[in-house]
Design a protein around this motif. Structure first.
Motif, PDB file in Angstrom:
ATOM      1  N   MET A   1      50.055-117.444  -5.634  1.00 61.24           N
ATOM      2  CA  MET A   1      49.282-118.309  -4.724  1.00 61.24           C
ATOM      3  C   MET A   1      50.244-119.218  -3.952  1.00 61.24           C
ATOM      4  O   MET A   1      51.024-119.962  -4.539  1.00 61.24           O
ATOM      5  N   GLY A   2      50.193-119.122  -2.645  1.00 63.47           N
ATOM      6  CA  GLY A   2      51.090-119.938  -1.835  1.00 63.47           C
ATOM      7  C   GLY A   2      50.504-121.305  -1.557  1.00 63.47           C
ATOM      8  O   GLY A   2      49.408-121.635  -2.007  1.00 63.47           O
ATOM      9  N   LEU A   3      51.231-122.101  -0.816  1.00 60.35           N
ATOM     10  CA  LEU A   3      50.758-123.436  -0.460  1.00 60.35           C
ATOM     11  C   LEU A   3      49.719-123.355   0.652  1.00 60.35           C
ATOM     12  O   LEU A   3      48.846-124.208   0.768  1.00 60.35           O
ATOM     13  N   LEU A   4      49.844-122.329   1.495  1.00 61.73           N
ATOM     14  CA  LEU A   4      48.881-122.154   2.586  1.00 61.73           C
ATOM     15  C   LEU A   4      47.765-121.213   2.147  1.00 61.73           C
ATOM     16  O   LEU A   4      48.028-120.190   1.510  1.00 61.73           O
ATOM     17  N   SER A   5      46.532-121.563   2.512  1.00 58.71           N
ATOM     18  CA  SER A   5      45.411-120.678   2.194  1.00 58.71           C
ATOM     19  C   SER A   5      45.450-119.482   3.145  1.00 58.71           C
ATOM     20  O   SER A   5      46.082-119.553   4.204  1.00 58.71           O
ATOM     21  N   PRO A   6      44.784-118.368   2.794  1.00 60.04           N
ATOM     22  CA  PRO A   6      44.751-117.220   3.707  1.00 60.04           C
ATOM     23  C   PRO A   6      44.199-117.602   5.089  1.00 60.04           C
ATOM     24  O   PRO A   6      44.680-117.109   6.113  1.00 60.04           O
ATOM     25  N   GLN A   7      43.211-118.521   5.116  1.00 59.09           N
ATOM     26  CA  GLN A   7      42.650-118.966   6.395  1.00 59.09           C
ATOM     27  C   GLN A   7      43.702-119.713   7.226  1.00 59.09           C
ATOM     28  O   GLN A   7      43.860-119.479   8.428  1.00 59.09           O
ATOM     29  N   ASP A   8      44.427-120.625   6.547  1.00 63.00           N
ATOM     30  CA  ASP A   8      45.481-121.382   7.230  1.00 63.00           C
ATOM     31  C   ASP A   8      46.546-120.437   7.776  1.00 63.00           C
ATOM     32  O   ASP A   8      47.049-120.601   8.892  1.00 63.00           O
ATOM     33  N   GLU A   9      46.895-119.460   6.967  1.00 59.18           N
ATOM     34  CA  GLU A   9      47.916-118.492   7.368  1.00 59.18           C
ATOM     35  C   GLU A   9      47.494-117.745   8.630  1.00 59.18           C
ATOM     36  O   GLU A   9      48.303-117.542   9.533  1.00 59.18           O
ATOM     37  N   ALA A  10      46.236-117.355   8.681  1.00 60.04           N
ATOM     38  CA  ALA A  10      45.738-116.593   9.834  1.00 60.04           C
ATOM     39  C   ALA A  10      45.816-117.442  11.113  1.00 60.04           C
ATOM     40  O   ALA A  10      46.249-116.961  12.163  1.00 60.04           O
ATOM     41  N   VAL A  11      45.405-118.724  10.995  1.00 59.04           N
ATOM     42  CA  VAL A  11      45.426-119.621  12.160  1.00 59.04           C
ATOM     43  C   VAL A  11      46.878-119.868  12.597  1.00 59.04           C
ATOM     44  O   VAL A  11      47.207-119.804  13.788  1.00 59.04           O
ATOM     45  N   ALA A  49      57.980-118.780   7.820  1.00 55.71           N
ATOM     46  CA  ALA A  49      58.857-117.714   8.315  1.00 55.71           C
ATOM     47  C   ALA A  49      58.287-116.325   8.019  1.00 55.71           C
ATOM     48  O   ALA A  49      58.504-115.381   8.785  1.00 55.71           O
ATOM     49  N   ALA A  50      57.523-116.222   6.926  1.00 55.13           N
ATOM     50  CA  ALA A  50      56.942-114.924   6.558  1.00 55.13           C
ATOM     51  C   ALA A  50      55.861-114.482   7.554  1.00 55.13           C
ATOM     52  O   ALA A  50      55.501-113.308   7.614  1.00 55.13           O
ATOM     53  N   LEU A  51      55.385-115.431   8.377  1.00 52.41           N
ATOM     54  CA  LEU A  51      54.290-115.120   9.304  1.00 52.41           C
ATOM     55  C   LEU A  51      54.777-114.652  10.680  1.00 52.41           C
ATOM     56  O   LEU A  51      53.999-114.175  11.493  1.00 52.41           O
ATOM     57  N   ASN A  52      56.084-114.828  10.945  1.00 56.28           N
ATOM     58  CA  ASN A  52      56.586-114.414  12.257  1.00 56.28           C
ATOM     59  C   ASN A  52      58.061-114.028  12.124  1.00 56.28           C
ATOM     60  O   ASN A  52      58.867-114.824  11.641  1.00 56.28           O
ATOM     61  N   ASP A  53      58.386-112.831  12.579  1.00 53.15           N
ATOM     62  CA  ASP A  53      59.771-112.372  12.357  1.00 53.15           C
ATOM     63  C   ASP A  53      60.789-113.036  13.283  1.00 53.15           C
ATOM     64  O   ASP A  53      61.988-112.793  13.154  1.00 53.15           O
ATOM     65  N   LYS A  54      60.329-113.873  14.205  1.00 52.89           N
ATOM     66  CA  LYS A  54      61.287-114.612  15.049  1.00 52.89           C
ATOM     67  C   LYS A  54      61.678-115.948  14.400  1.00 52.89           C
ATOM     68  O   LYS A  54      62.534-116.660  14.918  1.00 52.89           O
ATOM     69  N   VAL A  55      61.021-116.283  13.311  1.00 51.84           N
ATOM     70  CA  VAL A  55      61.332-117.544  12.621  1.00 51.84           C
ATOM     71  C   VAL A  55      62.118-117.228  11.345  1.00 51.84           C
ATOM     72  O   VAL A  55      61.687-116.416  10.531  1.00 51.84           O
ATOM     73  N   ALA A  56      63.284-117.852  11.216  1.00 52.06           N
ATOM     74  CA  ALA A  56      64.127-117.609  10.044  1.00 52.06           C
ATOM     75  C   ALA A  56      64.514-118.931   9.386  1.00 52.06           C
ATOM     76  O   ALA A  56      64.628-119.955  10.055  1.00 52.06           O
ATOM     77  N   VAL A  57      64.688-118.886   8.085  1.00 54.20           N
ATOM     78  CA  VAL A  57      65.113-120.074   7.334  1.00 54.20           C
ATOM     79  C   VAL A  57      66.532-119.820   6.817  1.00 54.20           C
ATOM     80  O   VAL A  57      66.819-118.768   6.267  1.00 54.20           O
ATOM     81  N   VAL A  58      67.408-120.776   7.051  1.00 54.45           N
ATOM     82  CA  VAL A  58      68.771-120.684   6.524  1.00 54.45           C
ATOM     83  C   VAL A  58      69.005-121.926   5.670  1.00 54.45           C
ATOM     84  O   VAL A  58      68.871-123.052   6.157  1.00 54.45           O
ATOM     85  N   GLU A  59      69.302-121.706   4.405  1.00 56.83           N
ATOM     86  CA  GLU A  59      69.507-122.842   3.507  1.00 56.83           C
ATOM     87  C   GLU A  59      70.935-123.342   3.531  1.00 56.83           C
ATOM     88  O   GLU A  59      71.881-122.554   3.568  1.00 56.83           O
ATOM     89  N   LYS A  60      71.072-124.643   3.560  1.00 57.27           N
ATOM     90  CA  LYS A  60      72.397-125.273   3.523  1.00 57.27           C
ATOM     91  C   LYS A  60      72.427-126.244   2.357  1.00 57.27           C
ATOM     92  O   LYS A  60      71.408-126.858   2.016  1.00 57.27           O
ATOM     93  N   ASN A  61      73.618-126.371   1.784  1.00 57.96           N
ATOM     94  CA  ASN A  61      73.777-127.308   0.683  1.00 57.96           C
ATOM     95  C   ASN A  61      74.233-128.648   1.238  1.00 57.96           C
ATOM     96  O   ASN A  61      75.285-128.744   1.866  1.00 57.96           O
TER      97      ASN A  61
END
Lengths: 143, 66
Positions: A1-11, A49-61
């Motif tokens: 279960m993610g933080l966003l609901s399926p409805q939120d994800e769709a919007v 980021a999982a909702l759009n392939d043009k959005v990427a997350v890069v983690e930095k320390n």
């Protein structure tokens, strides 16, 4: 279960479909001695980021990646630096992007990914006429 | 604003996470915006009013940013 609901994800997916340019979300976190909000921020960014392939997350320390920390002038963590096609948008978010901050994050991603600034032409002209550095810090709370 | 002008940097700060800054800038209500450490804008304002306040524009005058 993610933080966003399926409805939120769709919007959200619908909104993000307007993106035409790659958006990179640089997330600076502190593993040791850092707060829980870094973990929350990472989860939220991952779901976006999982909702759009043009959005990427890069983690930095935050402690070890000193070069990037200096480059993007990040002085606290967690921090999210938003890049548009690799360029710094100078938009930053500090703390977990929950509640009202989440809306701001999505709007910032859309500005970075579409290049469209939704401001009145008069206001935009005033802003574009600014000829000295301006640093805005907007404080808000999740609720 | 940051997207419209390369001289502008915009930070959104979660107030409860960074209590040192909240104290430093005396954030007693949100949203509160601090511009260049000196100008303080409390509350959500209409777009033009906000930008006027941030740029310290006199009422009904064009911006003086020089």
């Amino acid at each position: 279960m993610g933080l966003l609901s399926p409805q939120d994800e769709a919007v959200l997916k619908q909104h993000l479909s307007a993106i035409t340019k790659p958006v990179t979300l640089l997330l600076f976190t502190q593993t040791f001695g850092g707060s829980e909000s870094g973990t929350v921020a990472k989860a939220i960014l991952g779901e976006i980021a999982a909702l759009n392939d043009k959005v990427a997350v890069v983690e930095k320390n935050f402690v070890l990646d000193t070069e990037d920390k200096a480059k993007y002038r990040v002085d606290k963590a967690p921090a999210i630096v938003i890049l548009s096609d690799g360029d710094d948008t100078r938009m930053r978010m500090y703390g977990a992007p929950t509640g009202y901050e989440f809306v701001g994050l999505v709007e910032a991603i859309l500005v970075a990914g579409t290049g469209k600034i939704d401001l009145d032409p008069q206001t935009l002209a005033w802003i574009q006429a600014v000829d000295k550095p301006l640093h805005l810090q907007v404080f808000s709370t999740p609720t | 604003m940051a997207a419209a002008n390369p001289l502008i940097t915009a930070d959104a700060v979660e107030a409860t996470e960074f209590m040192d800054l909240t104290r430093k800038y005396r954030v007693t209500g949100v949203p509160k915006t601090v511009v260049n450490e000196t100008i303080e804008i409390l509350g959500g304002l209409p777009e033009q009013d906000f930008v006027r306040a941030a740029l310290e524009m006199p009422d009904n005058e064009p911006p003086t940013t020089a």
